[in-house]
Scaffold this active site. Structure first.
Site, PDB file in Angstrom:
ATOM      1  N   HIS A 154     -17.423   7.414  -7.334  1.00  0.00           N
ATOM      2  CA  HIS A 154     -17.798   6.014  -7.548  1.00  0.00           C
ATOM      3  C   HIS A 154     -17.196   5.485  -8.846  1.00  0.00           C
ATOM      4  O   HIS A 154     -17.830   4.723  -9.572  1.00  0.00           O
ATOM      5  CB  HIS A 154     -19.326   5.877  -7.600  1.00  0.00           C
ATOM      6  N   THR A 178     -20.266   2.643  -3.998  1.00  0.00           N
ATOM      7  CA  THR A 178     -19.560   1.459  -4.483  1.00  0.00           C
ATOM      8  C   THR A 178     -18.778   0.679  -3.435  1.00  0.00           C
ATOM      9  O   THR A 178     -18.254  -0.395  -3.742  1.00  0.00           O
ATOM     10  CB  THR A 178     -18.601   1.844  -5.626  1.00  0.00           C
ATOM     11  N   ASN A 179     -18.663   1.152  -2.192  1.00  0.00           N
ATOM     12  CA  ASN A 179     -17.774   0.450  -1.267  1.00  0.00           C
ATOM     13  C   ASN A 179     -18.238  -0.971  -0.965  1.00  0.00           C
ATOM     14  O   ASN A 179     -17.451  -1.916  -1.014  1.00  0.00           O
ATOM     15  CB  ASN A 179     -17.606   1.227   0.039  1.00  0.00           C
ATOM     16  N   GLY A 229     -10.667   3.913   0.214  1.00  0.00           N
ATOM     17  CA  GLY A 229     -11.876   4.727   0.234  1.00  0.00           C
ATOM     18  C   GLY A 229     -12.709   4.541   1.481  1.00  0.00           C
ATOM     19  O   GLY A 229     -13.376   5.479   1.932  1.00  0.00           O
ATOM     20  N   GLU A 241       0.846  -1.201   0.000  1.00  0.00           N
ATOM     21  CA  GLU A 241       0.000   0.000   0.000  1.00  0.00           C
ATOM     22  C   GLU A 241       0.877   1.245   0.000  1.00  0.00           C
ATOM     23  O   GLU A 241       1.849   1.334   0.759  1.00  0.00           O
ATOM     24  CB  GLU A 241      -0.923  -0.009   1.221  1.00  0.00           C
ATOM     25  N   ALA A 242       0.526   2.216  -0.838  1.00  0.00           N
ATOM     26  CA  ALA A 242       1.325   3.438  -0.949  1.00  0.00           C
ATOM     27  C   ALA A 242       1.166   4.347   0.262  1.00  0.00           C
ATOM     28  O   ALA A 242       2.082   5.101   0.603  1.00  0.00           O
ATOM     29  CB  ALA A 242       0.952   4.185  -2.226  1.00  0.00           C
TER      30      ALA A 242
END
Length: 572
Positions: free
Chosen positions: A506, A551-552, A100, A45-46
């Site tokens: 989204h 959208t999660n 998100g 993960e960044a």
């Protein structure tokens, strides 16, 4: 990148599965795939990690404040062009473990059965409603409802705020919706017709629950076969022919190093996942060759078919008795699904989210907001590269309202919302007003002492303005747009929509799942990139058409289903 790495990974280290991107989907994949102790898993993960017990209070807040504390948890330099003829604007996408789910509005909305049955009918076999429902149930622990439609043992708590806890604005809006003929629904995720409801949220004990909190708890993190590497960015994938061999990883001043893998799963989101494939030489050759790419596979569909829900905002001045209390109390308490009637068979194609508080500060307490969006948009956008340099953000064209059918429904929605706002018992103060999400408004949304003081002064002036209040608000919050002109002049309405429609955050569809023989397919029904031997995509990129939802939760479901397939494949 200034986040310290969670673990040290040696150059050339090898894992059974390398997961690129620690957003909502990446957390699911890391948790589920590491359940098999014989499978070594690396999650990269960044952004930064917030281990159990160390989650920032702003993230835990029920009031979605995280993005107002600056850019700490957001991708720097990421911009999108909302619509034709408009300049690009900053795009708030999470760069933190949990992605998100760490910075969003906590909506736990599944969408409707027809959304997934449409996926199946389009050629994505195995993704109809009956196929995906077990995975929705698997991921959730519904605190309000049981039965065959709901899960009771999943990692993600889902609840609704009962009417007894609604603020005065939401109670008044409930009456307005009833008077307008809308049905009151109790279970957004189990009653599938038109109507209004208290939206489901991923929240427990009045605290946000991110995907990282839900899927990467202390017990999961203790697994010896799981490593989590934060603060590191994956720049590209290396291939031997069409077999991925490693990812090239960068971290501040450290030289780029490689991590090898047997399988690679991309969960960097619908903008960064296609960008990573493009930088790796997988995508449309006519776009990549002029940039100097070394082509691995000519896949014209990568980056195409981008979708987002186009949104518009209205606001309304509130009298003292109906104002929501200060954060962290949640202000968004009512949602509405309705059918525009513009498209036969496209029921529940529109959505409205309302809030009794526009922002955290004093001026925000004076305004209720209505966010209207199109649940079933036709327009498609695109992600492409401006450069092969991983430090250069991809070019993103959302193309909102690029299809006239979307614009027609949004215009109709503004008319409907204005009518509902006008029926509110306090509408004599002011009816609905267009709300422009301007740079000035965004600047004021930053949580700083100076902004708090400025907002208090503005709120005092607006309260005392009397007959001048409409004029003040018109220039303070909506850029000079007049609701009367919007409603009486279709040309002005279209100008407003073209200028002010925004992304609902989204984005999806840029690496579409579908039938392997379809020219617009990137990944098959298992999420595997068709043109590659050992690369899967398991985030919003693979969604064929947007569900009628935030959208999660659909992304968590997609990740659950693809991870299940990967585990079955590994043991077969």
């Amino acid at each position: 990148m200034n986040a310290a790495p969670s673990v040290g990974i040696a150059d050339g280290a090898t894992f059974d599965v390398v997961i690129v991107g620690g957003g909502s989907a990446g957390c699911v994949l890391a948790s589920r795939l590491s359940e098999d102790p014989s499978t070594s898993v690396l999650l990269i993960e960044a952004g930064e990690d917030m281990p159990p017990g160390q989650v920032d209070p702003d993230i835990l807040s029920s009031f979605p404040l995280a993005t107002f504390r600056g850019d700490r948890w957001l991708w720097p330099g990421l911009r999108v062009r909302p619509a034709a003829g408009r300049a690009s604007v900053p795009y708030e996408q999470g760069r933190v473990l949990g992605g998100g789910s760490t910075v969003n509005a906590q909506a736990a909305n599944r969408g409707l059965p027809r959304d997934y049955d449409d996926w199946c009918a389009s050629g994505l076999v195995g993704w109809g409603w009956d196929d995906v429902l077990p995975y929705f149930r698997k991921l959730e622990r519904d605190l309000d409802f049981g039965g065959p439609l709901h899960g009771d043992a999943g990692p993600v708590p889902v609840r609704r705020i009962p009417p007894a806890q609604w603020n005065g604005f939401s109670l008044a809006l409930r009456k307005a919706y009833l008077n307008a003929g809308f049905e009151e629904l109790h279970d957004q995720n189990g009653e599938f017709g038109d109507g209004f409801f208290s939206p489901a949220i991923s929240n427990e004990d009045d605290h946000r629950v991110t995907a990282a909190m839900a899927y990467l708890d202390a017990n999961v993190r203790r697994r010896k076969n799981l490593q989590i590497l934060t603060g590191h960015r994956v720049d590209r994938i290396a291939f031997d022919d069409r077999v991925a061999t490693s990812v090239q990883v960068s971290f501040e001043a450290r030289p780029v190093f490689s991590v090898r893998g047997r399988r690679f799963v991309l969960t960097a989101g619908a903008l960064h996942t296609p960008a990573l494939l493009l930088r790796s030489g997988v995508g449309p050759a006519e776009e990549l060759l002029p940039l100097g790419a070394q082509m691995v596979a000519n896949v014209p569909a990568i980056g195409r078919r981008l979708q987002d829900h186009p949104g518009i905002a209205l606001c309304q001045y509130l009298p003292r008795g109906l104002r929501a209390p200060a954060p962290p109390v949640r202000a968004s308490l009512l949602g509405l699904r309705y059918s525009s009637g513009f498209d036969a068979g496209e029921d529940s194609d529109m959505y409205v989210a309302s809030s009794g508080r526009a922002a955290w500060h004093a001026m925000g307490a004076r305004l209720a907001t209505y966010f209207l969006w199109c649940n079933r948009p036709y327009a498609r956008g695109q992600v492409r590269l401006a450069s092969m340099d991983p430090n250069v953000a991809p070019e993103v064209d959302l193309n909102l309202l690029g299809d006239e059918r979307d614009a027609m429904r949004m215009a109709d929605g503004v008319h409907r919302l204005a009518g509902i706002a006008q029926s509110m018992p306090f509408a004599h103060l002011e009816g609905a007003m267009p709300l422009a999400l301007s740079p000035r408004a965004k600047a004021l949304s930053r949580i700083t002492p100076s902004n708090a003081a400025l907002a208090r002064v503005a709120a005092t002036v607006v309260d005392a303005a009397g007959r001048l209040r409409p004029l003040l608000l018109r220039h303070a919050v909506n850029g000079g747009w007049s609701i009367r002109e919007l409603l009486t002049c279709s040309e002005t309405m279209q100008k407003f929509l073209r200028a002010q429609t925004f992304s609902m955050w989204h984005v999806s569809g840029t690496c579409k799942m579908g039938h392997p023989d379809s020219p617009d397919t990137v990944a098959d029904a298992h999420g595997k990139v068709v043109a590659l031997a050992n690369v899967w995509v398991a985030d919003a990129s693979v969604i064929p058409t947007l569900p009628s939802a935030n959208t999660n939760l659909p992304v968590l479901m997609v990740a659950e289903k693809i991870s299940d397939g990967l585990r079955k494949m590994a043991t077969s």
